[in-house]
Design a protein around this motif. Sequence first.
Motif, mmCIF file in Angstrom:
data_model
loop_
_atom_site.group_PDB
_atom_site.id
_atom_site.type_symbol
_atom_site.label_atom_id
_atom_site.label_comp_id
_atom_site.label_asym_id
_atom_site.label_seq_id
_atom_site.Cartn_x
_atom_site.Cartn_y
_atom_site.Cartn_z
ATOM 1 N N THR A 125 140.122 53.772 15.800
ATOM 2 C CA THR A 125 139.729 54.787 14.824
ATOM 3 C C THR A 125 138.210 54.800 14.673
ATOM 4 O O THR A 125 137.574 53.741 14.598
ATOM 5 C CB THR A 125 140.409 54.478 13.472
ATOM 6 N N GLU A 126 137.650 55.991 14.597
ATOM 7 C CA GLU A 126 136.197 56.099 14.450
ATOM 8 C C GLU A 126 135.769 55.696 13.044
ATOM 9 O O GLU A 126 136.536 55.808 12.081
ATOM 10 C CB GLU A 126 135.752 57.532 14.746
ATOM 11 N N SER A 127 134.527 55.236 12.944
ATOM 12 C CA SER A 127 134.010 54.771 11.656
ATOM 13 C C SER A 127 133.096 55.838 11.057
ATOM 14 O O SER A 127 132.692 56.792 11.727
ATOM 15 C CB SER A 127 133.228 53.475 11.849
ATOM 16 N N THR A 128 132.803 55.653 9.769
ATOM 17 C CA THR A 128 131.786 56.477 9.107
ATOM 18 C C THR A 128 131.050 55.602 8.106
ATOM 19 O O THR A 128 131.403 54.441 7.907
ATOM 20 C CB THR A 128 132.396 57.663 8.316
ATOM 21 N N VAL A 129 130.084 56.192 7.431
ATOM 22 C CA VAL A 129 129.271 55.434 6.466
ATOM 23 C C VAL A 129 130.115 54.936 5.286
ATOM 24 O O VAL A 129 131.077 55.573 4.885
ATOM 25 C CB VAL A 129 128.114 56.289 5.903
ATOM 26 N N GLU A 130 129.685 53.808 4.720
ATOM 27 C CA GLU A 130 130.390 53.261 3.548
ATOM 28 C C GLU A 130 130.044 54.061 2.286
ATOM 29 O O GLU A 130 130.894 54.264 1.418
ATOM 30 C CB GLU A 130 129.995 51.794 3.361
ATOM 31 N N GLY A 131 128.807 54.527 2.193
ATOM 32 C CA GLY A 131 128.392 55.290 1.007
ATOM 33 C C GLY A 131 128.106 54.392 -0.174
ATOM 34 O O GLY A 131 128.406 53.200 -0.148
ATOM 35 N N PRO A 132 127.523 54.966 -1.236
ATOM 36 C CA PRO A 132 127.046 54.171 -2.365
ATOM 37 C C PRO A 132 128.077 53.904 -3.461
ATOM 38 O O PRO A 132 127.764 53.237 -4.434
ATOM 39 C CB PRO A 132 125.928 55.049 -2.937
ATOM 40 N N PHE A 133 129.290 54.436 -3.313
ATOM 41 C CA PHE A 133 130.224 54.351 -4.436
ATOM 42 C C PHE A 133 131.231 53.209 -4.323
ATOM 43 O O PHE A 133 132.172 53.117 -5.099
ATOM 44 C CB PHE A 133 130.951 55.684 -4.631
ATOM 45 N N HIS A 134 131.000 52.313 -3.368
ATOM 46 C CA HIS A 134 131.874 51.138 -3.236
ATOM 47 C C HIS A 134 131.243 49.988 -4.014
ATOM 48 O O HIS A 134 131.221 48.857 -3.568
ATOM 49 C CB HIS A 134 132.020 50.776 -1.747
ATOM 50 N N GLN A 135 130.697 50.313 -5.167
ATOM 51 C CA GLN A 135 129.860 49.344 -5.885
ATOM 52 C C GLN A 135 130.665 48.431 -6.805
ATOM 53 O O GLN A 135 130.126 47.480 -7.341
ATOM 54 C CB GLN A 135 128.775 50.071 -6.677
ATOM 55 N N VAL A 136 131.948 48.736 -7.017
ATOM 56 C CA VAL A 136 132.801 47.828 -7.793
ATOM 57 C C VAL A 136 134.001 47.461 -6.926
ATOM 58 O O VAL A 136 134.453 48.260 -6.105
ATOM 59 C CB VAL A 136 133.310 48.481 -9.108
ATOM 60 N N ALA A 137 134.510 46.231 -7.123
ATOM 61 C CA ALA A 137 135.641 45.778 -6.307
ATOM 62 C C ALA A 137 136.878 46.590 -6.666
ATOM 63 O O ALA A 137 137.123 46.899 -7.838
ATOM 64 C CB ALA A 137 135.898 44.303 -6.562
ATOM 65 N N SER A 138 137.653 46.955 -5.655
ATOM 66 C CA SER A 138 138.888 47.692 -5.917
ATOM 67 C C SER A 138 139.942 46.723 -6.444
ATOM 68 O O SER A 138 140.055 45.600 -5.951
ATOM 69 C CB SER A 138 139.394 48.343 -4.635
ATOM 70 N N PRO A 139 140.731 47.159 -7.430
ATOM 71 C CA PRO A 139 141.775 46.280 -7.966
ATOM 72 C C PRO A 139 142.940 46.145 -6.989
ATOM 73 O O PRO A 139 143.327 47.130 -6.342
ATOM 74 C CB PRO A 139 142.213 47.019 -9.239
ATOM 75 N N ALA A 140 143.485 44.921 -6.885
ATOM 76 C CA ALA A 140 144.650 44.719 -6.011
ATOM 77 C C ALA A 140 145.818 45.506 -6.580
ATOM 78 O O ALA A 140 146.081 45.468 -7.784
ATOM 79 C CB ALA A 140 144.986 43.236 -5.940
ATOM 80 N N ARG A 141 146.486 46.256 -5.713
ATOM 81 C CA ARG A 141 147.640 47.042 -6.161
ATOM 82 C C ARG A 141 148.795 46.820 -5.186
ATOM 83 O O ARG A 141 148.581 46.488 -4.013
ATOM 84 C CB ARG A 141 147.298 48.530 -6.215
ATOM 85 N N ALA A 142 150.027 47.038 -5.699
ATOM 86 C CA ALA A 142 151.219 46.881 -4.854
ATOM 87 C C ALA A 142 151.438 48.165 -4.056
ATOM 88 O O ALA A 142 151.099 49.262 -4.522
ATOM 89 C CB ALA A 142 152.431 46.602 -5.737
ATOM 90 N N LEU A 143 152.024 48.023 -2.882
ATOM 91 C CA LEU A 143 152.348 49.204 -2.067
ATOM 92 C C LEU A 143 153.175 50.182 -2.899
ATOM 93 O O LEU A 143 154.105 49.776 -3.606
ATOM 94 C CB LEU A 143 153.121 48.772 -0.817
ATOM 95 N N GLY A 144 152.808 51.435 -2.845
ATOM 96 C CA GLY A 144 153.533 52.457 -3.608
ATOM 97 C C GLY A 144 152.928 52.750 -4.964
ATOM 98 O O GLY A 144 153.258 53.772 -5.577
ATOM 99 N N ASP A 145 152.034 51.877 -5.438
ATOM 100 C CA ASP A 145 151.374 52.117 -6.730
ATOM 101 C C ASP A 145 150.560 53.406 -6.681
ATOM 102 O O ASP A 145 150.168 53.878 -5.599
ATOM 103 C CB ASP A 145 150.390 50.981 -7.063
ATOM 104 N N THR A 146 150.221 53.903 -7.860
ATOM 105 C CA THR A 146 149.282 55.016 -7.920
ATOM 106 C C THR A 146 147.883 54.459 -8.185
ATOM 107 O O THR A 146 147.732 53.440 -8.862
ATOM 108 C CB THR A 146 149.662 56.035 -9.015
ATOM 109 N N ILE A 147 146.885 55.123 -7.617
ATOM 110 C CA ILE A 147 145.500 54.760 -7.950
ATOM 111 C C ILE A 147 144.926 55.759 -8.949
ATOM 112 O O ILE A 147 143.804 55.619 -9.408
ATOM 113 C CB ILE A 147 144.594 54.655 -6.690
ATOM 114 N N ASP A 148 145.730 56.762 -9.297
ATOM 115 C CA ASP A 148 145.286 57.793 -10.248
ATOM 116 C C ASP A 148 145.631 57.340 -11.661
ATOM 117 O O ASP A 148 146.798 57.358 -12.055
ATOM 118 C CB ASP A 148 145.989 59.112 -9.899
ATOM 119 N N LEU A 149 144.629 56.929 -12.418
ATOM 120 C CA LEU A 149 144.860 56.402 -13.766
ATOM 121 C C LEU A 149 144.702 57.492 -14.824
ATOM 122 O O LEU A 149 144.745 57.214 -16.012
ATOM 123 C CB LEU A 149 143.877 55.255 -14.049
ATOM 124 N N VAL A 150 144.497 58.738 -14.381
ATOM 125 C CA VAL A 150 144.205 59.819 -15.316
ATOM 126 C C VAL A 150 145.328 60.856 -15.366
ATOM 127 O O VAL A 150 145.711 61.321 -16.445
ATOM 128 C CB VAL A 150 142.861 60.490 -14.951
#
Length: 288
Positions: free
Chosen positions: A94-119
């Motif tokens: 798979t081709e790569s791209t830039v990481e960008g500036p918004f990876h500035q906080v660690a992502s929370p560990a989540r279980a497969l199937g969880d939602t990442i949409d908290l809103v």
Amino acid sequence: MFDEEHSAEVVAASFAGTPDPRLREVLTALVRHAHAFVKDVGLTGEEWAAGIKFLTATGQQCDDVRQEFILLSDVLGVSMLVETINNRAVGGSTESTVEGPFHQVASPARALGDTIDLVGDGEPCLVTGRVVDSALEPVPGAAVDVWQADAEGFYDVQRPGAVPSRNLRGLFTADAEGRFWFRSVVPRFYPIPTDGPVGALLGAAGRHPYRAAHIHIQVSAPGVRTLTTHLFVDGSPYLDSDAVFGVKDSLVRAFAAVDDPGRAERYGLPNPFREVDFQIVVRRDGGG
Ligand code: BEZ
Ligand code: FE
């Protein structure tokens, strides 16, 4: 002696004693290209001063979370060039791209199937995929870190207080077959920060600041090269004019509309929803 004709050679020669051979090579080439640039455009004193002022303002815009120099490198296409020449896709990886500036906080560990949409705003979306190596063997237990903008084009760190911290971020662990799946919302295109010197540069050039809609994905596992990439939303505006040149055709996928109440219920999604599948091919260390 320094003169117009021999300026690059004279200055390059002053670095000839640099003990580190790679530093010597880089400095010598930098001098050669910088002098050729000045001669090529016939740089005036005022333009030189404006350039110094611009770079000074760029530095002054930087702090712990804002890196205006990287943003400058991004809009000049230098970040993508460095990324591309150092991560050439081989063996169908798979081709790569830039990481960008918004990876500035660690992502929370989540279980497969969880939602990442908290809103709960935006178009619900099911993201599925599989991490495999170049022989298409699964990479069980691969860490799949995802982060994305919301349906209005904002990252959580751009709306502190208005949305929960860590909204639209998740760190998933692929299953024994390398599979991963999670729920989210379809991201929107968004502008890169324009309130600093880089925004002024884009304005002066008549360039827009938008990035095509995407989900950031970083995949890592023991014995494989970490891959930093994006999953782009087919049909998004700016796929053909991304402000940081991050789009690669191979990373664009349809986020298909699905009307299937049974499937929606199985995954805990409202019906209808959108769905995308992304097979990610990583490289084994020292090979394909
Ligand atoms: C991003 O995709 O998050 C991004 C990349 C480069 C510059 C600004 C934003
Ligand atoms: Fe982004």
